[in-house]
Design an enzyme around this catalytic site. Structure first.
Site, short mmCIF file in Angstrom:
data_model
loop_
_atom_site.label_atom_id
_atom_site.label_comp_id
_atom_site.label_asym_id
_atom_site.label_seq_id
_atom_site.Cartn_x
_atom_site.Cartn_y
_atom_site.Cartn_z
N SER A 139 0.70 -1.22 -0.06
CA SER A 139 0.15 0.02 -0.01
C SER A 139 0.85 1.25 -0.08
O SER A 139 0.45 2.09 -0.40
CB SER A 139 -0.82 0.00 1.28
OG SER A 139 0.07 -0.06 2.37
N ASN A 140 2.13 1.05 0.53
CA ASN A 140 3.02 2.14 0.52
C ASN A 140 4.47 1.95 0.04
O ASN A 140 5.48 2.52 0.75
CB ASN A 140 2.93 2.88 1.97
CG ASN A 140 3.50 4.56 1.81
OD1 ASN A 140 3.52 4.96 0.85
ND2 ASN A 140 3.96 4.72 2.91
N ASP A 142 -1.79 -7.91 4.17
CA ASP A 142 -2.31 -6.78 4.89
C ASP A 142 -2.11 -7.14 6.53
O ASP A 142 -2.56 -8.45 6.84
CB ASP A 142 -3.73 -6.22 4.91
CG ASP A 142 -3.94 -5.42 5.54
OD1 ASP A 142 -5.06 -4.54 5.55
OD2 ASP A 142 -3.33 -5.16 6.77
N LYS A 185 2.62 6.89 8.01
CA LYS A 185 3.49 7.52 8.82
C LYS A 185 3.44 9.17 8.32
O LYS A 185 4.41 9.97 8.70
CB LYS A 185 4.83 6.95 8.68
CG LYS A 185 5.28 7.18 7.04
CD LYS A 185 6.81 6.60 7.14
CE LYS A 185 7.30 7.05 5.66
NZ LYS A 185 8.71 6.69 5.46
N SER A 244 8.79 6.61 17.42
CA SER A 244 9.27 7.71 16.85
C SER A 244 9.48 8.72 17.96
O SER A 244 9.01 8.83 19.02
CB SER A 244 8.37 8.24 15.64
OG SER A 244 8.52 9.55 15.12
N THR A 274 8.58 11.74 17.65
CA THR A 274 7.41 12.40 17.58
C THR A 274 6.53 12.20 19.01
O THR A 274 5.92 12.94 19.31
CB THR A 274 6.73 11.97 16.57
OG1 THR A 274 5.83 13.17 16.15
CG2 THR A 274 5.74 10.74 16.71
N TYR A 311 -1.15 10.54 14.09
CA TYR A 311 0.33 9.66 13.74
C TYR A 311 0.97 9.48 15.18
O TYR A 311 1.27 8.39 15.23
CB TYR A 311 1.04 10.15 12.67
CG TYR A 311 2.45 9.48 12.69
CD1 TYR A 311 3.47 10.35 13.15
CD2 TYR A 311 2.50 8.22 12.25
CE1 TYR A 311 4.74 9.60 13.16
CE2 TYR A 311 3.68 7.87 12.21
CZ TYR A 311 4.88 8.19 12.49
OH TYR A 311 6.15 7.71 12.68
N LYS A 318 1.80 6.06 17.71
CA LYS A 318 3.13 5.55 18.07
C LYS A 318 2.94 5.65 19.77
O LYS A 318 3.44 4.62 20.27
CB LYS A 318 4.35 6.46 17.85
CG LYS A 318 4.42 6.20 16.18
CD LYS A 318 4.70 5.01 15.93
CE LYS A 318 5.08 4.93 14.21
NZ LYS A 318 4.99 3.66 13.80
N ASN A 355 15.27 11.45 12.92
CA ASN A 355 14.90 11.45 11.35
C ASN A 355 15.79 10.57 10.41
O ASN A 355 16.94 11.12 9.86
CB ASN A 355 15.28 12.98 10.86
CG ASN A 355 14.13 13.99 11.77
OD1 ASN A 355 14.07 13.76 13.02
ND2 ASN A 355 13.27 14.46 10.94
N LEU A 372 12.29 16.75 4.54
CA LEU A 372 13.04 17.51 4.04
C LEU A 372 14.23 16.72 3.12
O LEU A 372 14.10 17.25 1.90
CB LEU A 372 14.07 18.17 5.17
CG LEU A 372 15.06 19.15 4.56
CD1 LEU A 372 14.61 20.28 4.02
CD2 LEU A 372 15.86 19.59 5.94
N ASP A 392 5.23 22.14 13.51
CA ASP A 392 6.90 22.10 13.60
C ASP A 392 7.38 22.78 14.84
O ASP A 392 6.94 23.87 15.45
CB ASP A 392 7.57 22.79 12.48
CG ASP A 392 7.39 21.93 11.15
OD1 ASP A 392 7.19 20.68 11.27
OD2 ASP A 392 8.01 22.22 10.10
#
Ligand code: WQD
Length: 339
Positions: free
Chosen positions: A36-37, A60, A86, A126, A128, A150, A154, A180, A201, A296
């Site tokens: 799927s990705n 899946d 993600k 992550s 995050t 997202y 996590k 990252n 980025l 951000d």
């Protein structure tokens, strides 16, 4: 008898690099992905790079029957669960899809593992989960928060695994908080291939360098950082792959569970990365300073001491190597895996 590791999301960016690192470390690997990705071409490249036909099942991770069939036909010693959506921005538009896939998928994987006597899992988490840290570098005991669906998936994933371990000491879980991820395999035959316009980025910079995009938008230069642009802990995907090998080796050799940062401990700004990429590629990277991107944070980089202590792991590649390997991948595959 080599240990066999199941990778979910196996055709993805970090998983495919981890697949090669596991084979090099003497593991057997079976991969599951629904594409799927990710592209099926990745499997051809893994075969080319490893000299072995990948043991792969298209499925899946939410398909319990398909997953059970994988466990019934092999002895799986541990699982690395990569499969997840993600994209931060997309997650705010499609929260249900993110909770269904990222949380539902993890639960299906854990239920299937339990039904087949497999109790070791490495979870792709992550940085995050730290939200906007109050201090730097970031340590694993810092407060956790999520500012988007997202990030919530996590955070919830880590909570599920912690509660699973508390419910049954047979479970051993390793949560790896990626900072990252960037770069590509040194061969240039696999790398990051985002679909559509890259959110992150380095892939965007790579596409500017190769001529797929005209200019980079730098999201703000008024942050409280040395040059005003965002600072992040970029880590080479090969170092990240090595971190997964070390995490599995610990789970297989030592009782208990852990959560560690996988970062270099060094932050680089957007403009520092742009300059490094221009040097590595020999290409100009035209860019404009524009408004900050909502959500951000100014700066984020890891204290990687706990991973070094528990896993005997630390990142080895610097920013120049990250850019050089990214450029080799991008220039050799201007359209990614699209044939
Ligand atoms: C890095 C810096 C931007 C794009 C995200 C997710 C995180 C993880 C990694 C999955 C920031 C700036 C970016 C651009 C720019 N993903 N930037 N122009 O936001 O730190 O982390 O990806 O696990 O969960 O949040 O990474 O690469 O998007 O941004 O100026 O076109 O580059 O402002 O300072 P980020 P990023």
């Amino acid at each position: 008898m080599p240990h066999t590791i199941l990778l979910t999301g196996a055709a993805g960016y970090i998983a495919s690099h981890t697949w090669l690192a596991l084979l090099d470390a003497g593991f057997d690997v079976v991969g599951v992905d629904d594409f799927s990705n990710a592209s099926p071409v990745v499997l051809e490249r893994l075969a080319e790079l490893s000299g072995r036909t990948p043991d792969f099942v298209r499925a899946d991770v939410g398909d319990a029957a398909a997953l059970a069939a994988v466990f019934q036909s092999r002895r799986i010693d541990a699982v690395v669960h990569f499969a997840a959506f993600k994209a931060v921005g997309e997650s705010t538009q499609k929260p249900l899809a993110y909770y269904r896939n990222n949380i539902g998928g993890l639960i299906t994987v854990c239920e299937t593992m339990r039904a087949h006597g497999c109790s070791r899992i490495v979870f792709s988490s992550s940085a995050t989960v730290y939200g906007d840290p109050a201090e730097l570098p970031i340590r694993e005991h810092f407060p956790l928060s999520a500012t988007n669906p997202y990030g919530q998936t996590k955070l919830i994933g880590e909570t599920i695994l912690r509660d699973l371990g508390a419910s049954d000491p047979a479970w051993q879980t390793g949560c790896l908080r990626y900072f990252n991820p960037v770069g590509a395999h040194a061969s240039g035959r696999i790398g990051e291939d985002p679909s559509g316009i890259p959110n992150n980025l380095m892939p965007y910079v790579a596409q500017v360098a190769v001529g797929r995009r005209a200019r980079l938008s730098v999201y703000g230069n008024d942050y409280p950082t040395p040059d005003g642009t965002g600072v992040r802990d970029y880590i080479h995907v090969e170092d990240l792959a090595a971190g997964h090998v070390a995490a599995l080796q610990r789970l297989l050799a030592t009782p208990g569970s852990f959560t560690v940062n996988l970062g270099t401990g060094r932050g680089y700004s957007v403009l520092e990365l742009v300059a490094a990429y221009a040097k590595a590629s020999g290409r100009e990277i035209p860019h404009d300073i524009v408004a900050r991107r909502p959500g951000d944070i100014a700066a984020c980089y890891a204290d990687p001491a706990l991973a070094r202590e528990l896993l005997g792991w630390e990142a080895r590649h610097d920013l120049d190597r990250m850019c050089a390997d990214s450029w080799r991948w991008q220039s050799m595959n201007p359209d990614g895996f699209k044939a």
